[in-house]
Design a protein around this motif. Structure first.
Motif, PDB file in Angstrom:
ATOM      1  N   LYS A   2     -22.023   7.465 -89.397  1.00  0.00           N
ATOM      2  CA  LYS A   2     -21.145   8.494 -89.933  1.00  0.00           C
ATOM      3  C   LYS A   2     -21.499   8.769 -91.389  1.00  0.00           C
ATOM      4  N   ARG A   3     -21.588  10.048 -91.716  1.00  0.00           N
ATOM      5  CA  ARG A   3     -21.927  10.431 -93.090  1.00  0.00           C
ATOM      6  C   ARG A   3     -20.761  10.191 -94.037  1.00  0.00           C
ATOM      7  N   LYS A   4     -21.101   9.757 -95.241  1.00  0.00           N
ATOM      8  CA  LYS A   4     -20.106   9.646 -96.298  1.00  0.00           C
ATOM      9  C   LYS A   4     -19.933  11.040 -96.877  1.00  0.00           C
ATOM     10  N   LYS A  37     -38.469  12.325 -91.868  1.00  0.00           N
ATOM     11  CA  LYS A  37     -38.095  10.930 -91.603  1.00  0.00           C
ATOM     12  C   LYS A  37     -39.284   9.978 -91.625  1.00  0.00           C
ATOM     13  N   ARG A  38     -40.192  10.183 -92.568  1.00  0.00           N
ATOM     14  CA  ARG A  38     -41.409   9.357 -92.645  1.00  0.00           C
ATOM     15  C   ARG A  38     -41.178   7.962 -93.209  1.00  0.00           C
ATOM     16  N   ILE A  39     -40.084   7.753 -93.900  1.00  0.00           N
ATOM     17  CA  ILE A  39     -39.783   6.424 -94.439  1.00  0.00           C
ATOM     18  C   ILE A  39     -38.819   5.745 -93.465  1.00  0.00           C
ATOM     19  N   TYR A  40     -39.363   4.969 -92.552  1.00  0.00           N
ATOM     20  CA  TYR A  40     -38.587   4.188 -91.583  1.00  0.00           C
ATOM     21  C   TYR A  40     -37.545   5.015 -90.830  1.00  0.00           C
ATOM     22  N   GLY A  41     -37.779   6.285 -90.658  1.00  0.00           N
ATOM     23  CA  GLY A  41     -36.870   7.133 -89.890  1.00  0.00           C
ATOM     24  C   GLY A  41     -35.659   7.632 -90.659  1.00  0.00           C
ATOM     25  N   PHE A  42     -35.620   7.404 -91.962  1.00  0.00           N
ATOM     26  CA  PHE A  42     -34.477   7.865 -92.754  1.00  0.00           C
ATOM     27  C   PHE A  42     -34.647   9.324 -93.154  1.00  0.00           C
ATOM     28  N   ASP A  43     -33.536  10.042 -93.121  1.00  0.00           N
ATOM     29  CA  ASP A  43     -33.512  11.476 -93.386  1.00  0.00           C
ATOM     30  C   ASP A  43     -33.222  11.730 -94.867  1.00  0.00           C
ATOM     31  N   PHE A  44     -34.181  12.305 -95.559  1.00  0.00           N
ATOM     32  CA  PHE A  44     -34.010  12.664 -96.963  1.00  0.00           C
ATOM     33  C   PHE A  44     -33.818  14.167 -97.092  1.00  0.00           C
ATOM     34  N   PHE A  57     -33.724  14.055-104.618  1.00  0.00           N
ATOM     35  CA  PHE A  57     -33.807  13.644-103.219  1.00  0.00           C
ATOM     36  C   PHE A  57     -32.618  12.748-102.905  1.00  0.00           C
ATOM     37  N   TYR A  58     -32.079  12.900-101.689  1.00  0.00           N
ATOM     38  CA  TYR A  58     -30.901  12.137-101.300  1.00  0.00           C
ATOM     39  C   TYR A  58     -31.014  11.705 -99.851  1.00  0.00           C
ATOM     40  N   CYS A  59     -30.739  10.427 -99.604  1.00  0.00           N
ATOM     41  CA  CYS A  59     -30.680   9.884 -98.249  1.00  0.00           C
ATOM     42  C   CYS A  59     -29.277   9.334 -98.046  1.00  0.00           C
ATOM     43  N   TYR A  60     -28.482  10.022 -97.227  1.00  0.00           N
ATOM     44  CA  TYR A  60     -27.101   9.596 -97.025  1.00  0.00           C
ATOM     45  C   TYR A  60     -27.031   8.257 -96.296  1.00  0.00           C
ATOM     46  N   GLU A  61     -27.984   7.979 -95.394  1.00  0.00           N
ATOM     47  CA  GLU A  61     -27.954   6.736 -94.626  1.00  0.00           C
ATOM     48  C   GLU A  61     -28.112   5.510 -95.520  1.00  0.00           C
ATOM     49  N   LEU A  62     -28.869   5.648 -96.579  1.00  0.00           N
ATOM     50  CA  LEU A  62     -29.102   4.549 -97.511  1.00  0.00           C
ATOM     51  C   LEU A  62     -28.207   4.615 -98.744  1.00  0.00           C
ATOM     52  N   GLY A  63     -27.513   5.735 -98.920  1.00  0.00           N
ATOM     53  CA  GLY A  63     -26.754   5.914-100.155  1.00  0.00           C
ATOM     54  C   GLY A  63     -27.688   5.922-101.351  1.00  0.00           C
ATOM     55  N   LEU A  64     -28.859   6.557-101.158  1.00  0.00           N
ATOM     56  CA  LEU A  64     -29.924   6.503-102.156  1.00  0.00           C
ATOM     57  C   LEU A  64     -30.259   7.888-102.699  1.00  0.00           C
ATOM     58  N   ILE A  65     -30.372   7.938-104.003  1.00  0.00           N
ATOM     59  CA  ILE A  65     -30.830   9.129-104.710  1.00  0.00           C
ATOM     60  C   ILE A  65     -32.156   8.766-105.374  1.00  0.00           C
ATOM     61  N   VAL A  66     -33.138   9.632-105.231  1.00  0.00           N
ATOM     62  CA  VAL A  66     -34.416   9.444-105.911  1.00  0.00           C
ATOM     63  C   VAL A  66     -34.575  10.591-106.909  1.00  0.00           C
ATOM     64  N   ASN A  93     -20.716   4.715-104.445  1.00  0.00           N
ATOM     65  CA  ASN A  93     -21.648   3.697-103.927  1.00  0.00           C
ATOM     66  C   ASN A  93     -23.048   4.246-103.711  1.00  0.00           C
ATOM     67  N   LEU A  94     -23.482   5.122-104.596  1.00  0.00           N
ATOM     68  CA  LEU A  94     -24.835   5.668-104.541  1.00  0.00           C
ATOM     69  C   LEU A  94     -25.711   4.938-105.553  1.00  0.00           C
ATOM     70  N   THR A  95     -26.940   4.708-105.166  1.00  0.00           N
ATOM     71  CA  THR A  95     -27.916   4.072-106.040  1.00  0.00           C
ATOM     72  C   THR A  95     -28.975   5.100-106.406  1.00  0.00           C
ATOM     73  N   ILE A  96     -29.418   5.063-107.649  1.00  0.00           N
ATOM     74  CA  ILE A  96     -30.448   5.994-108.109  1.00  0.00           C
ATOM     75  C   ILE A  96     -31.719   5.217-108.441  1.00  0.00           C
ATOM     76  N   LEU A  97     -32.809   5.624-107.813  1.00  0.00           N
ATOM     77  CA  LEU A  97     -34.131   5.134-108.193  1.00  0.00           C
ATOM     78  C   LEU A  97     -34.791   6.236-109.003  1.00  0.00           C
ATOM     79  N   ARG A  98     -35.275   5.886-110.184  1.00  0.00           N
ATOM     80  CA  ARG A  98     -35.907   6.868-111.075  1.00  0.00           C
ATOM     81  C   ARG A  98     -37.390   6.587-111.208  1.00  0.00           C
TER      82      ARG A  98
END
Length: 128
Positions: A2-4, A37-44, A57-66, A93-98
Motif C-alpha cells: 500500500k502506498r503512503k 524497475k531496474r533496481i531490484y524491481g522497485f518503481d522510481f 527521484f522517488y521510490c514509494y516502496e522504499l520511502g527513498l528520495i534520490v 519517514n522518507l530518506t534522502i540520498l544525495r
C-alpha cells in the motif's frame, strides 16, 4: 504494498512536468538506470511533487528520495534550505540520498551501488 499518501502542492504538477522535459545530463543518465524497475524491481518516479517540493527521484516502496545536487548546492543559503526540506520530508519517514552531478556522470557504478545497498538494507525481501 500500500502506498503512503504524502500530500503535495498541486500547483507544482506543471513545473514537475517541465523539469522532466528539461533534465540535467546527470538526471537523464540516472533515470536510464532507475526506470522500468531496474533496481531490484522497485518503481522510481522522476521529478515527483512531495509536500511543497519537487524531488528528483522517488521510490514509494522504499520511502527513498534520490537527489542530484548541482553547483548551486554549494552555497550556504541553499544548504540551509535543504536542511529544512529534509526535516519536513523525514517527518513522513522518507530518506534522502544525495549525489553530486559529477558523481552521477563520472561514477555511476558507485551511485547505483549506494541505491542498491539502501534497497537491500531497507526491505525484508531475502531474495535481494
Amino acid at each position: 504494498m500500500k502506498r503512503k499518501l504524502i500530500p503535495y502542492n498541486k500547483n507544482l504538477k506543471q513545473l514537475a512536468r517541465n523539469l522532466r522535459n528539461d533534465s540535467t545530463l546527470g538526471e537523464v543518465l540516472l533515470w536510464k538506470e532507475l526506470r522500468n524497475k531496474r533496481i531490484y524491481g522497485f518503481d522510481f518516479h522522476r521529478q515527483k511533487p512531495l509536500l511543497n517540493y519537487i524531488v528528483d527521484f522517488y521510490c514509494y516502496e522504499l520511502g527513498l528520495i534520490v537527489e542530484i545536487d548541482g553547483r548551486y548546492h554549494s552555497h550556504e543559503e541553499q544548504y540551509k534550505l535543504d536542511i529544512v526540506r529534509e526535516t519536513e520530508l523525514a517527518a513522513y519517514n522518507l530518506t534522502i540520498l544525495r549525489f553530486t552531478e559529477i558523481e552521477v556522470r563520472k561514477d555511476m557504478t558507485n551511485v547505483l551501488r549506494a541505491i542498491e545497498n539502501y534497497a537491500v538494507e531497507h526491505t525484508n525481501n531475502p531474495n535481494l
